[in-house]
Motif scaffolding. Structure first.
Motif, PDB file in Angstrom:
ATOM      1  N   GLN A 192       0.929  -1.321  -0.070  1.00 50.37           N
ATOM      2  CA  GLN A 192       0.175  -0.057  -0.062  1.00 50.37           C
ATOM      3  C   GLN A 192       0.913   1.211  -0.005  1.00 50.37           C
ATOM      4  OE1 GLN A 192      -2.022   2.183   3.177  1.00 50.37           O
ATOM      5  NE2 GLN A 192      -3.787   0.572   2.724  1.00 50.37           N
TER       6      GLN A 192
ATOM      7  N   TYR B 106       0.798   3.862  -3.182  1.00 53.97           N
ATOM      8  CA  TYR B 106       0.334   5.425  -2.618  1.00 53.97           C
ATOM      9  C   TYR B 106       1.315   6.182  -3.137  1.00 53.97           C
ATOM     10  CZ  TYR B 106      -1.542   9.260  -0.253  1.00 53.97           C
ATOM     11  OH  TYR B 106      -2.285  10.409  -0.060  1.00 53.97           O
ATOM     12  N   ASN B 107       2.918   6.029  -2.677  1.00 51.91           N
ATOM     13  CA  ASN B 107       3.928   6.776  -3.018  1.00 51.91           C
ATOM     14  C   ASN B 107       4.033   6.877  -4.430  1.00 51.91           C
ATOM     15  OD1 ASN B 107       4.754   8.192  -0.357  1.00 51.91           O
ATOM     16  ND2 ASN B 107       4.526   6.078   0.128  1.00 51.91           N
TER      17      ASN B 107
ATOM     18  N   CYS C  67       1.886   9.512  -6.000  1.00 55.41           N
ATOM     19  CA  CYS C  67       2.467  10.753  -5.758  1.00 55.41           C
ATOM     20  C   CYS C  67       3.316  11.391  -6.655  1.00 55.41           C
ATOM     21  CB  CYS C  67       2.672  10.842  -4.299  1.00 55.41           C
ATOM     22  SG  CYS C  67       1.655  10.674  -2.839  1.00 55.41           S
TER      23      CYS C  67
ATOM     24  N   LEU D  81      -3.594   4.095  -7.434  1.00 52.56           N
ATOM     25  CA  LEU D  81      -4.612   4.638  -6.145  1.00 52.56           C
ATOM     26  C   LEU D  81      -5.793   3.468  -6.535  1.00 52.56           C
ATOM     27  CD1 LEU D  81      -4.543   8.500  -6.251  1.00 52.56           C
ATOM     28  CD2 LEU D  81      -3.534   6.886  -4.576  1.00 52.56           C
TER      29      LEU D  81
ATOM     30  N   ALA E 189      -4.665   0.190  -4.845  1.00 55.13           N
ATOM     31  CA  ALA E 189      -4.521   0.428  -3.338  1.00 55.13           C
ATOM     32  C   ALA E 189      -5.682   0.405  -2.620  1.00 55.13           C
ATOM     33  CB  ALA E 189      -3.663   1.562  -2.932  1.00 55.13           C
TER      34      ALA E 189
ATOM     35  N   LEU F   8      -6.930   1.033   1.223  1.00 54.33           N
ATOM     36  CA  LEU F   8      -6.730   2.462   1.308  1.00 54.33           C
ATOM     37  C   LEU F   8      -7.694   3.330   1.592  1.00 54.33           C
ATOM     38  CD1 LEU F   8      -4.531   4.628   0.825  1.00 54.33           C
ATOM     39  CD2 LEU F   8      -5.003   4.951  -1.541  1.00 54.33           C
TER      40      LEU F   8
ATOM     41  N   THR G 188      -7.807   9.521   2.640  1.00 49.56           N
ATOM     42  CA  THR G 188      -6.437  10.129   2.391  1.00 49.56           C
ATOM     43  C   THR G 188      -5.997  10.738   1.133  1.00 49.56           C
ATOM     44  OG1 THR G 188      -5.723   7.979   3.727  1.00 49.56           O
ATOM     45  CG2 THR G 188      -4.083   8.939   2.407  1.00 49.56           C
ATOM     46  N   ILE G 189      -6.656  10.072   0.003  1.00 48.66           N
ATOM     47  CA  ILE G 189      -6.399  10.860  -1.233  1.00 48.66           C
ATOM     48  C   ILE G 189      -7.020  12.358  -1.366  1.00 48.66           C
ATOM     49  CG2 ILE G 189      -7.135  10.602  -3.786  1.00 48.66           C
ATOM     50  CD1 ILE G 189      -7.251   7.386  -3.215  1.00 48.66           C
TER      51      ILE G 189
ATOM     52  N   ASP H 235      -4.541  14.606   1.267  1.00 44.05           N
ATOM     53  CA  ASP H 235      -3.098  14.676   1.028  1.00 44.05           C
ATOM     54  C   ASP H 235      -2.732  15.837   0.120  1.00 44.05           C
ATOM     55  OD1 ASP H 235      -0.399  14.385   1.098  1.00 44.05           O
ATOM     56  OD2 ASP H 235      -0.466  12.295   0.527  1.00 44.05           O
TER      57      ASP H 235
END
Length: 437
Positions: free
Chosen positions: A96, A100-101, A104, A119, A122, A128, A132-133, A136
């Protein structure tokens, strides 16, 4: 043996006296306050002895290295590390974090489709949280792309497979806005069941009444009872489906409000913020139309500028056709700390801003009557979606007035009557404005 034991003890002490700590962002990333797991490895003071295990690549070490490179602005190298981590049999948390990174990194490079794919995986496979999405700041540029809207719509409708927590959150907001919907549905079901049971026992009586004979019930009375029960069931079922449709419309509106809150604006000081950061501070008035129409409306508003400012009005002009292609606003990852404060930034840490009275006062001082939209294509898309929901032909000249809490207050065709708006909106210090926050 004694010498060997002494050497071992000396090495053991050296391990604790010279630790090397590597930080790793875990799979559950919280954009407001990122948590870190620390892994400490012992290093000997002697450079000649190096453990072979230290050179072995793991998913964990690749994620650590990727984050370090990412923070230094080496996005391409960081992306390679996150991709490598996914090939090294990662556990759920590591996978995850890597996905996720990796998203990014793609967002920073303006690769919306690749970011959305990461994403999406995830969300579906590694639990996930969609919130969070949404929150962030590193994904602020991604939220200005059409791929984010598609992912958000999937999350809204995806149930258990994708974005379940997001759909649950939407339902909770919907219940707050319509607290008696569940009670109404209970009575719809209960009364329908009662009418159905009554009909079940009344229909045999109707057959006996039709056949006639001694002891047969009155046919008109029995037929009337059956008609009332059947009619009641039909009405209650229609009301149930109508309520469901209203809930879907409300969920769609809440989702649009969330999308609106993430759209970026450039203030007069050249600072770029998301609309959510201006909540409780201003009442944005969106003016969408041709350049001539919008310019004329802004010119007419000048007569009421002082009164509009007292009411916290912030003009947001959106010119049709200016956003043919989405503009990607990239954050300067790895920028020197001395210059970071002078750069325009999207999606700064909202929690920290709201918790700091000084910072919020500074932001409020930067608001100057009119703001410029960033990513005009996304603004146009949101406005046209709002027009469809209101039954207005997409592309017509419209205005949209927002509340202090960020929700739509009202909208209309053409440009607004500024004198009427001055009468309608209370000053920022008034009690009604405090209740609106």
């Amino acid at each position: 043996m004694a010498v060997a034991a002494a050497l071992a003890l000396n090495h053991h002490l050296l391990c604790f006296s010279n630790p090397r700590t590597v930080a790793w962002i875990p799979a559950k990333l919280n954009p407001q306050k990122k948590a870190y797991l620390s892994f400490t490895f012992c290093t000997s003071s002697s450079s000649s002895s190096t453990s072979p295990e230290a050179n072995v690549q793991t998913a964990e070490s690749c994620v650590n290295l990727g984050l370090s490179l990412f923070s230094k602005g080496r996005v391409k190298d960081a992306l390679a590390q996150f991709e490598t981590a996914l090939t090294l049999d990662p556990n759920a948390m590591e996978a995850q974090a890597a996905l996720y990174n990796k998203a990014c990194c793609h967002a920073y490079k303006g690769e919306g489709k690749k970011a959305a794919d990461c994403l999406r995986t995830a969300l579906r496979e590694y639990n996930l949280k969609f919130g969070t999405i949404l929150n962030d700041p590193d994904l602020a540029s991604f939220r200005a792309l059409p791929e984010f809207k598609e992912l958000q719509e999937e999350a809204r409708l995806g149930g258990e497979n994708i974005g379940y927590s997001f759909q649950r959150d939407l339902k909770l907001i919907s219940e707050v806005q319509a607290p008696f919907r569940g009670v109404r549905r209970f009575f719809y079901v209960a009364f329908s069941a009662a009418a159905g049971i009554s009909t079940f026992f009344t229909i045999p009586r109707l057959f006996r009444a039709i056949k006639g004979g001694d002891g047969a019930p009155d046919i008109w009375e029995t037929a009337g009872n059956v008609a009332i029960n059947v009619g009641g069931i039909i009405v209650l079922v229609l009301l149930f489906f109508w309520d469901n449709k209203k809930e879907e419309e409300q969920l769609a509106q809440i989702s649009r409000d969330e999308t609106l809150s993430r759209l970026p604006l450039r203030l007069s000081t050249n600072r770029v913020v998301e609309l959510v950061q201006l909540r409780d501070t201003v009442r944005p008035v969106i003016l969408a139309g041709s350049k001539e129409t919008v310019s004329l409306a802004i010119k007419k508003a000048e007569r009421f500028r002082t009164e509009l400012l007292k009411r916290g009005v912030l003009l947001v002009p959106v010119i049709w056709g200016e956003g043919r292609a989405p503009q990607v606003q990239k954050k300067g990852f790895g920028s020197p700390s001395k210059t970071a404060a002078t750069l325009p930034s999207i999606g700064e840490d909202f929690k920290k801003r709201t918790e700091s009275i000084t910072a919020k006062s500074r932001l409020k001082a930067e608001v100057r009557y009119k703001a410029e939209v960033v990513s005009p294509a996304e603004w146009e898309r949101w406005i046209k979606d709002q027009q469809k929901s209101e039954g207005v032909t997409p592309g017509e000249d419209v205005y949209i007035i927002l509340r202090l809490d960020g929700r739509v207050r009202r909208s209309g065709k053409g440009m607004p009557d500024w004198q009427q708006i001055v009468k309608e909106l209370p000053p920022m210090e008034a009690l009604l404005s405090k209740l609106e926050r």
